[in-house]
Design an enzyme around this catalytic site. Sequence first.
Site, PDB file in Angstrom:
ATOM      1  N   LYS A 106     -11.643  72.499 -31.652  1.00 43.17           N
ATOM      2  CA  LYS A 106     -10.995  71.185 -31.693  1.00 43.17           C
ATOM      3  C   LYS A 106     -10.477  70.859 -33.103  1.00 43.17           C
ATOM      4  O   LYS A 106      -9.757  69.896 -33.305  1.00 43.17           O
ATOM      5  CB  LYS A 106     -11.969  70.101 -31.221  1.00 43.17           C
ATOM      6  CG  LYS A 106     -12.391  70.248 -29.749  1.00 43.17           C
ATOM      7  CD  LYS A 106     -13.365  69.153 -29.347  1.00 43.17           C
ATOM      8  CE  LYS A 106     -13.986  69.366 -27.981  1.00 43.17           C
ATOM      9  NZ  LYS A 106     -13.116  68.934 -26.866  1.00 43.17           N
ATOM     10  N   LYS A 124      -6.420  58.194 -22.996  1.00 45.96           N
ATOM     11  CA  LYS A 124      -6.999  56.872 -23.268  1.00 45.96           C
ATOM     12  C   LYS A 124      -6.339  56.231 -24.481  1.00 45.96           C
ATOM     13  O   LYS A 124      -6.038  55.035 -24.480  1.00 45.96           O
ATOM     14  CB  LYS A 124      -8.517  56.996 -23.497  1.00 45.96           C
ATOM     15  CG  LYS A 124      -9.268  57.487 -22.257  1.00 45.96           C
ATOM     16  CD  LYS A 124     -10.713  57.914 -22.558  1.00 45.96           C
ATOM     17  CE  LYS A 124     -11.266  58.724 -21.381  1.00 45.96           C
ATOM     18  NZ  LYS A 124     -12.535  59.409 -21.702  1.00 45.96           N
ATOM     19  N   THR A 159      -8.974  64.384 -22.389  1.00 50.61           N
ATOM     20  CA  THR A 159      -8.741  63.161 -21.617  1.00 50.61           C
ATOM     21  C   THR A 159      -8.678  61.954 -22.547  1.00 50.61           C
ATOM     22  O   THR A 159      -8.102  60.928 -22.194  1.00 50.61           O
ATOM     23  CB  THR A 159      -9.845  62.936 -20.561  1.00 50.61           C
ATOM     24  OG1 THR A 159     -11.112  63.257 -21.129  1.00 50.61           O
ATOM     25  CG2 THR A 159      -9.599  63.801 -19.335  1.00 50.61           C
ATOM     26  N   HIS A 216     -12.786  74.384 -16.101  1.00 47.84           N
ATOM     27  CA  HIS A 216     -12.475  73.462 -17.200  1.00 47.84           C
ATOM     28  C   HIS A 216     -12.297  74.142 -18.546  1.00 47.84           C
ATOM     29  O   HIS A 216     -12.149  73.452 -19.558  1.00 47.84           O
ATOM     30  CB  HIS A 216     -13.591  72.428 -17.368  1.00 47.84           C
ATOM     31  CG  HIS A 216     -13.769  71.505 -16.213  1.00 47.84           C
ATOM     32  ND1 HIS A 216     -13.195  70.258 -16.152  1.00 47.84           N
ATOM     33  CD2 HIS A 216     -14.451  71.657 -15.053  1.00 47.84           C
ATOM     34  CE1 HIS A 216     -13.528  69.668 -15.018  1.00 47.84           C
ATOM     35  NE2 HIS A 216     -14.298  70.496 -14.336  1.00 47.84           N
ATOM     36  N   LYS A 260     -14.456  63.017 -30.676  1.00 47.15           N
ATOM     37  CA  LYS A 260     -14.706  63.957 -29.588  1.00 47.15           C
ATOM     38  C   LYS A 260     -15.840  64.858 -30.047  1.00 47.15           C
ATOM     39  O   LYS A 260     -16.245  64.794 -31.215  1.00 47.15           O
ATOM     40  CB  LYS A 260     -13.456  64.791 -29.252  1.00 47.15           C
ATOM     41  CG  LYS A 260     -12.779  65.428 -30.477  1.00 47.15           C
ATOM     42  CD  LYS A 260     -11.490  66.142 -30.103  1.00 47.15           C
ATOM     43  CE  LYS A 260     -10.270  65.242 -30.041  1.00 47.15           C
ATOM     44  NZ  LYS A 260      -9.412  65.437 -28.892  1.00 47.15           N
ATOM     45  N   ARG A 261     -16.386  65.696 -29.151  1.00 48.94           N
ATOM     46  CA  ARG A 261     -17.415  66.620 -29.589  1.00 48.94           C
ATOM     47  C   ARG A 261     -16.912  67.462 -30.765  1.00 48.94           C
ATOM     48  O   ARG A 261     -15.724  67.825 -30.816  1.00 48.94           O
ATOM     49  CB  ARG A 261     -17.829  67.524 -28.410  1.00 48.94           C
ATOM     50  CG  ARG A 261     -18.695  66.799 -27.400  1.00 48.94           C
ATOM     51  CD  ARG A 261     -19.980  66.289 -28.019  1.00 48.94           C
ATOM     52  NE  ARG A 261     -20.865  67.376 -28.346  1.00 48.94           N
ATOM     53  CZ  ARG A 261     -21.954  67.699 -27.662  1.00 48.94           C
ATOM     54  NH1 ARG A 261     -22.322  66.982 -26.615  1.00 48.94           N
ATOM     55  NH2 ARG A 261     -22.701  68.721 -28.016  1.00 48.94           N
TER      56      ARG A 261
HETATM   57  C1  TH1 Z   1     -14.013  69.966 -20.977  1.00 50.13           C
HETATM   58  C2  TH1 Z   1     -12.802  70.601 -21.613  1.00 50.13           C
HETATM   59  O1  TH1 Z   1     -13.132  71.142 -22.858  1.00 50.13           O
HETATM   60  C3  TH1 Z   1     -11.721  69.527 -21.783  1.00 50.13           C
HETATM   61  O2  TH1 Z   1     -10.537  70.094 -22.262  1.00 50.13           O
HETATM   62  C4  TH1 Z   1     -11.435  68.846 -20.448  1.00 50.13           C
HETATM   63  O3  TH1 Z   1     -10.568  67.760 -20.621  1.00 50.13           O
HETATM   64  C5  TH1 Z   1     -12.716  68.352 -19.814  1.00 50.13           C
HETATM   65  O4  TH1 Z   1     -13.657  69.417 -19.708  1.00 50.13           O
HETATM   66  C6  TH1 Z   1     -12.496  67.777 -18.426  1.00 50.13           C
HETATM   67  O5  TH1 Z   1     -11.730  68.632 -17.647  1.00 50.13           O
HETATM   68  C7  TH1 Z   1     -15.176  70.877 -20.806  1.00 50.13           C
HETATM   69  N1  TH1 Z   1     -16.435  70.491 -20.979  1.00 50.13           N
HETATM   70  C8  TH1 Z   1     -17.330  71.486 -20.719  1.00 50.13           C
HETATM   71  C9  TH1 Z   1     -18.709  71.387 -20.796  1.00 50.13           C
HETATM   72  C10 TH1 Z   1     -19.497  72.485 -20.512  1.00 50.13           C
HETATM   73  C11 TH1 Z   1     -18.916  73.675 -20.152  1.00 50.13           C
HETATM   74  C12 TH1 Z   1     -17.542  73.804 -20.095  1.00 50.13           C
HETATM   75  C13 TH1 Z   1     -16.754  72.690 -20.380  1.00 50.13           C
HETATM   76  S1  TH1 Z   1     -15.061  72.500 -20.386  1.00 50.13           S
HETATM   77  C14 TH1 Z   1     -20.994  72.359 -20.567  1.00 50.13           C
END
Ligand code: TH1
Length: 855
Positions: A587, A696, A692, A388, A581-582
Amino acid sequence: VEASIPEPQRAAWKKFQAHGFKSKDEFEKEVVRHVETTLARSMFNCDETAAYAAASLAFRDRLITQWNRTQQRQTFSDTKRVYYLSLEFLMGRALDNAMLNVGLKNARTSSSLPLILKLTASAEGLSELGFRIEDIIEQEHDAALGNGGLGRLAACFLDSMASLNIPAWGYGLRYRYGIFKQEIVDGYQVEVPDYWLDFNPWEFPRHDIVVDIQFYGHVRKYQDEAGKQVALWEGGEIVKAVAYDVPIPGFDTQATNNLRLWSSKAASGEFDFQKFNSGDYESSVADQQRAETISAVLYPNDNLDRGKELRLKQQYFWVAASLYDIVRRFKKSKRAWSEFSDQVAIQLNDTHPTLAIVELQRILLDQEGLEWDEAWTIVSKTFGYTNHTVLPEALEKWSVPLFQNLLPRHLQIIYEINLYFLQLVERKFPKERDLLGRVSIIEESQPKMVRMAYLAIVGSHKVNGVAELHSDLIKTTIFKDFVKIFGPDKFTNVTNGITPRRWLHQANPRLSELIASKVGGLGFLKDLTLLNELEKYADDKEFKKEWAEIKYANKVKLAKHIKTTTGVTVNPSALFDIQVKRIHEYKRQQMNIFGVIHRYLTIKSMTAEERKKLAPRVSIFGGKAAPGYWMAKTIIHLINNVGSVVNKDKDVGDLLKVIFLEDYNVSKAEVIIPASDISEHISTAGTEASGTSNMKFVLNGGLIIGTCDGANIEITREIGENNIFLFGNLAEDVEDLRHAHNYGSHAMDPDLGKVFEEIKKGTFGDAGAFSALVGAIEDHGDYYLVSDDFHSYIQTQALVDEAYKDQDEWTSKTITSVARMGFFSSDRCINEYAESIWNVEPLVPEDEGTSGLGK
Ligand code: TH1
C-alpha cells in the site's frame, strides 16, 4: 410448529406486540423505563454510559420485533436464501444505524420528511432527557471483528442485503477479542487487547442453538448390508458451537436480517466434573480453555496467510456449525436434495470458508447417503467464491499432515475431488502433462499442501474478483489455467461498493442534508445514481459556499480530534492529505512518508519569500500493522519520528504538519473521511484488488491521488480524469520493472536518494532503526517499485498543491465527483451478486412501499 400460539389467542399477542416508535415521547418513555428497570438506576444516577445503554435497549426492542417478523416471512414464503460466510465482519457502531433504520410505524408518508423527523426525534428525545445524541453515540465500543477492507465489505453487504429485502444471513465467528487496540508509545505501535464484549446490547445468545463440532479422530471404512462403501469419522474430540444473533436492519424497510456468530464452548459444559472430582483440577480447566480458545481471537493479519493450526480449527468450527444450521433449515422444508441449490446460495468471502465445500459434500455423502456425483452436482451449484487478492503470501495453503491429523475425513474427500477434477482435465487436455501438476489441488511440495483457492474454484459455480482490473488479472495470471479448463463464463467481476447510509448520511449528516435539499430528498440513499442531479450545482455560487463550509466544519472537527489525541495544533485551512488503511508495504505508506520528507527538505531549503507561496499541508496517517509484520511497524515508527521533528520546526510552522492517528477503526473513519481534501490510494499497480476507502473519500467530497490500481480505475472512468490525480507505472509494466531491478541496473531516483541520505544522517532518529526499510528499496530489489514511481508521485503532489490554490475550481471538482459516484453503492454491487451469482429475488414486506423514497 408445536411452539406456535393457537389461532384464538393470537389476537391478544398482536394487540401487545411492540412496533417502531410512534413519537418522540414513546421513545423517551422507553429510555426512562430501561434506565429505571433494566439498568436499575434513576435520574440521579444516569451517566452517558447508562443513557447509551438505555437508548440502545429501546431501539433493540424494536429491532427484535422487525427481525422476528422478517424471519417468519422468510420461512413461510419458502424462497431462496443467501448465506454470506465471512471470517470478518467489521461492523463498527450499531446505535446510530439502528436509529436510522428502525421504522417509525405509521409515520411514513409520501415525502422523505419522516426520516429526517425520526432522527431529530431521537436527538430531541435525548436532549429533553439531558443528553446530546452525539455524546451518547460516542459511548459505544466498535464491533471490530475484522482487519480492514474485506471485513468492512462484509458489513456493507449485510446493510445492502437487508435494505434490498434480500433474504440473507451472515455467518461468522464471535471473537472474544476483535482486532487489537493500537497505542503509540514513543513512536512505536503497541498492541492492547480489545475487550469489546463488556456490554453488548446488540447480540442475542441462543443457548438453545448449539452444534457439536468434531476434530481429530480417524476414519473407518466398511461395506453396509447393501454392499455400499461407507466412511465413518470416529473418535477425536467434540467442541460446542453456540449461536449469537445480531439483527441487521435494512434502511427504509421493515426487513431485518440476521448475522449469526458462533462462539466455542467445551462439550462437557463448564468443566469435566469427573476429572474435577478425581482431583485432576488442572486438566479439567485446561480442556475448557482449549475449547474456548477456538473463538477467542481474530487473527490480525491482513493479506497474509500464516498457516497456523488454530486458524484452520477456527475455519472448520465456523463452517461446520454454519452448514449444520443451513442444512437443518433446508431439511425442514421437506424438499428433495436436488432442490438444495434452488433454496440455498452460499457465498465464500475469500478462501477462508472453503472447507464448506468439503463439509457439504461430506454431509450429503456420509450422513445423507447420496451418491458422489449427485452430491457433487448439488455442492458445486450452491457455492460462489469471491477472490480478494493476488498477493502470493495471502493465498491460503494448508499442510497435508496438519489436515490429516485435524480433519482426516475431509482430507480424503479433498483427494477424491482432486482425482475427479484431474481426470476431467486429462480428458480435455490429454497432451498437456504439466497442466495437471499446475492445477492440482494438492501441491507436490515437502510437505504437500492443499491449495484452498483451487479447491474453491473447482467447488463453485462462479468465481469473482472485486474490481475490473483485479478480475482481469486473476483470469490472466493466478487462475489462468482454470479459465482454460472451465471456460471464461465461470469467472466474472463484481466491483466493490460501500453503503451510502453509513458512509455518507451517518458520517457526514450535514453534507447528506445539503444533497437531499437539491436532489428531491433522501431517496439518493436508496438509489445512489440520483446523485447525478447534483452536477448542475457544480458552478452554483450559493451551493458551493455551503458545500465548502461543511467541508471546513468537518476539518475543524478532525483538527479537534488531532489536538486532543496528539497535542498537535493543525490549521483547518491547510490542505488535509490523508492515508488511512492497514499498514502494508504494497500500500506504500513508506512512499508517502518519503514524499513528506522530500517536502520538508524543500521547505528547509527555501527563503522566507519562497515559503510564502506554498500551500500549507497536513499529512495525516492512520492504520494498524500486523503485530508480527516488522517492516510495517518500522513504517509507523518513521512516520512518528518525522512528525516529531517536523511539527516543532520553527522554519516550517503551518506549512507542514505530520500526524499519526492512533487506533484507526470504523468509528474514527467516520470522523476522518469527511475531513479530507486529498486522500492517498497509492499501491503498486496490480496489488490492491479494489480498495473501498477510495470510494468513501470521493463520496464525501475529497479528491484522490492514486495509482492505476483496483477500483481507482473505475472511479476515474466515472468521475472523469480531470477530477483525479493519477500517477505511476501501470500494472502491465510491473513484471518487467521487477525483472530489471534484479537482473539489470537499478538506479535510485535522485530525489529519493536525498531523502535516504537525510534518514541515514539521523535527522529522524537512530538511522539503524530504518536501515531495513531503506535497504529493501536500495539493495533488495525494490519489489514495490517505490523508486520507480517516486518522481511522478512528487510531481503529481505538486499538481495537487497548485490545484488546491484555486479553491473555487477545487470545490467544483469535488461536487462533480460526488455527483458521479452513484455506481459505487454496495446496493448496486449486491444487485449484481443477486442476479448473476445467487439467482435470488427480494422478498418485500407486505406493509411496505409507502415511504416515498422511491426504489
Ligand atoms: C482486501 C483487499 O486487499 C482490498 O483491495 C479489497 O478492497 C478488500 O479486500 C475487499 O474486497 C483484502 N483483505 C484481505 C484479508 C485477508 C486475506 C486477504 C485479503 S484481500 C485476511
